[in-house]
Design a protein around this motif. Structure first.
Motif, PDB file in Angstrom:
ATOM      1  N   THR A 181      24.441  87.793  36.484  1.00  0.00           N
ATOM      2  CA  THR A 181      24.017  86.763  35.535  1.00  0.00           C
ATOM      3  C   THR A 181      24.175  85.365  36.126  1.00  0.00           C
ATOM      4  OG1 THR A 181      24.833  88.195  33.780  1.00  0.00           O
ATOM      5  CG2 THR A 181      24.245  85.960  33.152  1.00  0.00           C
ATOM      6  N   ALA A 182      25.391  84.997  36.504  1.00  0.00           N
ATOM      7  CA  ALA A 182      25.641  83.605  36.872  1.00  0.00           C
ATOM      8  C   ALA A 182      25.035  83.194  38.206  1.00  0.00           C
ATOM      9  CB  ALA A 182      27.143  83.343  36.891  1.00  0.00           C
ATOM     10  N   GLU A 183      25.152  84.054  39.215  1.00  0.00           N
ATOM     11  CA  GLU A 183      24.710  83.651  40.555  1.00  0.00           C
ATOM     12  C   GLU A 183      23.200  83.658  40.697  1.00  0.00           C
ATOM     13  OE1 GLU A 183      26.393  82.197  42.620  1.00  0.00           O
ATOM     14  OE2 GLU A 183      28.135  83.251  43.410  1.00  0.00           O
ATOM     15  N   LEU A 184      22.502  84.306  39.772  1.00  0.00           N
ATOM     16  CA  LEU A 184      21.063  84.505  39.980  1.00  0.00           C
ATOM     17  C   LEU A 184      20.224  83.819  38.910  1.00  0.00           C
ATOM     18  CD1 LEU A 184      21.790  88.068  41.114  1.00  0.00           C
ATOM     19  CD2 LEU A 184      20.464  86.492  42.498  1.00  0.00           C
ATOM     20  N   LYS A 238      34.542  94.436  33.736  1.00  0.00           N
ATOM     21  CA  LYS A 238      35.352  93.652  32.791  1.00  0.00           C
ATOM     22  C   LYS A 238      34.551  92.536  32.131  1.00  0.00           C
ATOM     23  CE  LYS A 238      39.553  94.306  35.553  1.00  0.00           C
ATOM     24  NZ  LYS A 238      40.517  93.594  36.407  1.00  0.00           N
ATOM     25  N   GLY A 239      33.266  92.407  32.495  1.00  0.00           N
ATOM     26  CA  GLY A 239      32.407  91.403  31.858  1.00  0.00           C
ATOM     27  C   GLY A 239      32.452  90.052  32.540  1.00  0.00           C
ATOM     28  N   ALA A 240      31.472  89.227  32.166  1.00  0.00           N
ATOM     29  CA  ALA A 240      31.423  87.852  32.669  1.00  0.00           C
ATOM     30  C   ALA A 240      31.170  86.910  31.506  1.00  0.00           C
ATOM     31  CB  ALA A 240      30.317  87.703  33.713  1.00  0.00           C
ATOM     32  N   LEU A 241      31.891  85.806  31.499  1.00  0.00           N
ATOM     33  CA  LEU A 241      31.762  84.807  30.442  1.00  0.00           C
ATOM     34  C   LEU A 241      31.311  83.492  31.067  1.00  0.00           C
ATOM     35  CD1 LEU A 241      32.328  83.900  27.496  1.00  0.00           C
ATOM     36  CD2 LEU A 241      34.682  83.442  28.193  1.00  0.00           C
ATOM     37  N   ALA A 282      20.113  85.086  27.182  1.00  0.00           N
ATOM     38  CA  ALA A 282      20.598  86.042  26.183  1.00  0.00           C
ATOM     39  C   ALA A 282      19.575  87.154  26.009  1.00  0.00           C
ATOM     40  CB  ALA A 282      20.848  85.326  24.861  1.00  0.00           C
ATOM     41  N   GLY A 283      20.023  88.322  25.661  1.00  0.00           N
ATOM     42  CA  GLY A 283      19.133  89.481  25.501  1.00  0.00           C
ATOM     43  C   GLY A 283      20.003  90.714  25.448  1.00  0.00           C
ATOM     44  N   PRO A 284      19.407  91.880  25.718  1.00  0.00           N
ATOM     45  CA  PRO A 284      20.212  93.104  25.668  1.00  0.00           C
ATOM     46  C   PRO A 284      21.430  93.007  26.599  1.00  0.00           C
ATOM     47  CG  PRO A 284      17.874  93.601  25.924  1.00  0.00           C
ATOM     48  CD  PRO A 284      18.007  92.125  26.057  1.00  0.00           C
ATOM     49  N   GLY A 285      22.599  93.195  26.042  1.00  0.00           N
ATOM     50  CA  GLY A 285      23.829  93.164  26.845  1.00  0.00           C
ATOM     51  C   GLY A 285      24.361  91.769  27.123  1.00  0.00           C
ATOM     52  N   ARG A 286      23.645  90.736  26.667  1.00  0.00           N
ATOM     53  CA  ARG A 286      24.090  89.352  26.908  1.00  0.00           C
ATOM     54  C   ARG A 286      23.992  88.567  25.605  1.00  0.00           C
ATOM     55  NH1 ARG A 286      20.587  88.411  32.338  1.00  0.00           N
ATOM     56  NH2 ARG A 286      21.852  89.704  33.683  1.00  0.00           N
ATOM     57  N   VAL A 287      25.145  88.220  25.037  1.00  0.00           N
ATOM     58  CA  VAL A 287      25.130  87.565  23.732  1.00  0.00           C
ATOM     59  C   VAL A 287      25.725  86.161  23.811  1.00  0.00           C
ATOM     60  CG1 VAL A 287      25.211  89.655  22.330  1.00  0.00           C
ATOM     61  CG2 VAL A 287      27.339  88.656  23.124  1.00  0.00           C
ATOM     62  N   LEU A 288      25.167  85.271  22.978  1.00  0.00           N
ATOM     63  CA  LEU A 288      25.705  83.911  22.914  1.00  0.00           C
ATOM     64  C   LEU A 288      26.934  83.913  22.013  1.00  0.00           C
ATOM     65  CD1 LEU A 288      22.839  81.284  22.505  1.00  0.00           C
ATOM     66  CD2 LEU A 288      24.299  81.704  24.482  1.00  0.00           C
ATOM     67  N   LEU A 289      27.949  83.160  22.406  1.00  0.00           N
ATOM     68  CA  LEU A 289      29.181  83.099  21.622  1.00  0.00           C
ATOM     69  C   LEU A 289      29.443  81.674  21.151  1.00  0.00           C
ATOM     70  CD1 LEU A 289      31.700  85.213  23.778  1.00  0.00           C
ATOM     71  CD2 LEU A 289      30.170  86.015  21.970  1.00  0.00           C
ATOM     72  N   GLU A 290      29.996  81.548  19.931  1.00  0.00           N
ATOM     73  CA  GLU A 290      30.490  80.264  19.416  1.00  0.00           C
ATOM     74  C   GLU A 290      31.857  80.012  20.049  1.00  0.00           C
ATOM     75  OE1 GLU A 290      29.020  78.306  17.147  1.00  0.00           O
ATOM     76  OE2 GLU A 290      27.297  79.638  16.846  1.00  0.00           O
ATOM     77  N   PRO A 291      32.302  78.731  20.062  1.00  0.00           N
ATOM     78  CA  PRO A 291      33.617  78.445  20.673  1.00  0.00           C
ATOM     79  C   PRO A 291      34.763  79.330  20.151  1.00  0.00           C
ATOM     80  CG  PRO A 291      32.425  76.410  20.339  1.00  0.00           C
ATOM     81  CD  PRO A 291      31.579  77.486  19.723  1.00  0.00           C
ATOM     82  N   SER A 297      28.396  88.518  29.017  1.00  0.00           N
ATOM     83  CA  SER A 297      27.694  89.656  29.610  1.00  0.00           C
ATOM     84  C   SER A 297      28.732  90.751  29.823  1.00  0.00           C
ATOM     85  CB  SER A 297      27.066  89.220  30.941  1.00  0.00           C
ATOM     86  OG  SER A 297      26.477  90.322  31.559  1.00  0.00           O
ATOM     87  N   ALA A 298      28.745  91.696  28.882  1.00  0.00           N
ATOM     88  CA  ALA A 298      29.877  92.632  28.790  1.00  0.00           C
ATOM     89  C   ALA A 298      29.974  93.618  29.941  1.00  0.00           C
ATOM     90  CB  ALA A 298      29.793  93.404  27.475  1.00  0.00           C
ATOM     91  N   SER A 299      28.844  93.942  30.575  1.00  0.00           N
ATOM     92  CA  SER A 299      28.899  95.044  31.549  1.00  0.00           C
ATOM     93  C   SER A 299      29.066  94.557  32.985  1.00  0.00           C
ATOM     94  CB  SER A 299      27.635  95.894  31.433  1.00  0.00           C
ATOM     95  OG  SER A 299      26.526  95.104  31.787  1.00  0.00           O
ATOM     96  N   GLU A 300      29.217  93.247  33.162  1.00  0.00           N
ATOM     97  CA  GLU A 300      29.295  92.781  34.540  1.00  0.00           C
ATOM     98  C   GLU A 300      30.612  93.187  35.202  1.00  0.00           C
ATOM     99  OE1 GLU A 300      26.389  89.482  34.505  1.00  0.00           O
ATOM    100  OE2 GLU A 300      27.781  88.726  36.014  1.00  0.00           O
ATOM    101  N   ALA A 301      30.529  93.492  36.487  1.00  0.00           N
ATOM    102  CA  ALA A 301      31.666  94.149  37.138  1.00  0.00           C
ATOM    103  C   ALA A 301      32.210  93.352  38.311  1.00  0.00           C
ATOM    104  CB  ALA A 301      31.251  95.543  37.596  1.00  0.00           C
TER     105      ALA A 301
END
Ligand code: GLY
Length: 359
Positions: free
Chosen positions: A49-52, A90-93, A109-118, A139-143
């Protein structure tokens, strides 16, 4: 086929492992120890997610494909080598410090990637400062993996498959026929004849002989902070405020600088302070953690920032380079495409063909 691989980082070792398993005669020449360069200096994250965020379609597809290969690659590597590399999703935030940054994140945001409030961000990682963030993307599934164990584990797997590693033996010159065809590698200790030579020497790939591969180093400095007794280390990779934080057995690794400093890997007080201050701004409690390590590594970057995977303009010479910020993530897919190209089972990926640069 007799194959010499120059460079015992994650790329060279993973390619060598695959080729040795396919019955080829593989020798890896490593100027220090397996995994001792950028592989060991990296953060060990599989940051799809983050690097790309600004990646081309081809690079994104390659990254996603490699990410899918990672769990079985890790499982097999651990089983074959008998060593742990601790693959863990362990996911990525990704944190946004204002509304504009959050809006940019929302596009991912999309499948597996959700926006979070503070408040949701703080519920996930209580160390994050209560103020100063507008939200985040989860991004919950990032390893991540233990990158310092990766090189030694791959070395064992490669050797068990029949490959050979010559540590502390640097390639100093490519041997060529009159027509330029590469037929071997010279080291301070002797000559190694080869049917194919794979240059997988990371940032150093452009330095060898007249190979002329346009890979240049981008220095990254990182620090490691250990928690005070009783404090826990957050699991997810956290991105924000110009840095990232990755959990390690000993604490949190914070990175990283992006420096054009040639092949200099010295660490500087300026970088240390920048990383410390940025980390503290994002997670104030880190001010009480102890700095236990500070190191630097060199990312290999091609002029367009894309990988270079396949044949070069010199017959007999192949390249596995230019992984830039994603050498660990890309490794299983790099091994697959480069090994399979050499075995005649795959064609180069056009966007990553090393021959795209000049003559
Ligand atoms: N992927 C981590 C870095 O390049 O710093």
């Amino acid at each position: 086929m007799k194959i010499i691989i120059i460079g015992g980082g994650v790329a060279g070792l993973a390619i060598g492992w695959r080729l040795a398993e396919a019955g080829q005669e593989v020798t890896v020449l490593e100027r220090s120890q397996p995994g001792g360069g950028a592989t060991g200096a990296s953060a060990g994250m599989l940051a799809v997610t983050a690097e790309l965020q600004d990646a081309s379609l081809e690079e994104m597809e390659f990254a996603r494909y490699s990410n899918v290969l990672w769990p079985s690659f890790a499982e097999k590597l651990e089983a074959v080598s008998g060593r742990k590399i601790n693959y863990a999703a362990k996911g990525a935030l990704l944190l946004a410090d204002d509304a504009a940054a959050l809006s940019r994140l929302s596009r991912q945001a999309g499948p597996g990637r959700v926006l979070l409030e503070p408040p949701q961000v703080r519920a996930l990682v209580p160390l994050v400062a209560a103020d100063g963030i507008a939200g985040g993307l989860w991004s919950a599934s990032e390893a991540q993996i233990d990158n310092r164990s990766l090189g030694p584990a791959l070395a064992v797997a490669l050797q068990k498959a029949g490959g050979r590693i010559l540590a502390n033996e640097a390639a100093v010159r490519l041997e060529r026929e009159r027509d330029g065809r590469v037929i071997g590698v010279q080291t301070p200790f002797g000559r190694h004849a080869a049917d194919a030579v794979i240059l997988a020497a990371g940032a150093w790939s452009g330095l060898l002989d007249k190979a002329g591969e346009p890979v240049s180093p981008v220095k990254g400095q990182m620090i490691l902070l250990a928690p005070p007794a009783g404090e826990t280390v957050p699991g997810p990779v956290i991105w924000g405020g110009g840095i990232y934080a990755v959990s390690r057995a000993e604490g949190l690794a914070i990175g990283a600088t992006m420096e054009d400093a040639g092949f200099d890997t010295t660490v500087t007080p300026q970088a240390r302070e920048m990383l410390l201050r940025s980390a503290e701004k994002l997670m104030p409690a880190l001010g009480r953690w102890t700095l236990i390590e500070h190191w630097a590594g060199l990312r290999p970057r091609a002029p367009d920032g894309l990988p270079m995977l396949g044949p070069t303009r010199s017959e007999g010479l192949w390249l596995a380079g230019g992984q830039y910020r994603n050498g660990i993530l890309f490794a299983p897919a790099v091994a697959e495409t480069v090994a399979d190209q050499i075995l005649g089972r795959a064609s180069p990926i056009a966007a990553f063909d090393p021959r795209r640069f000049g003559t």
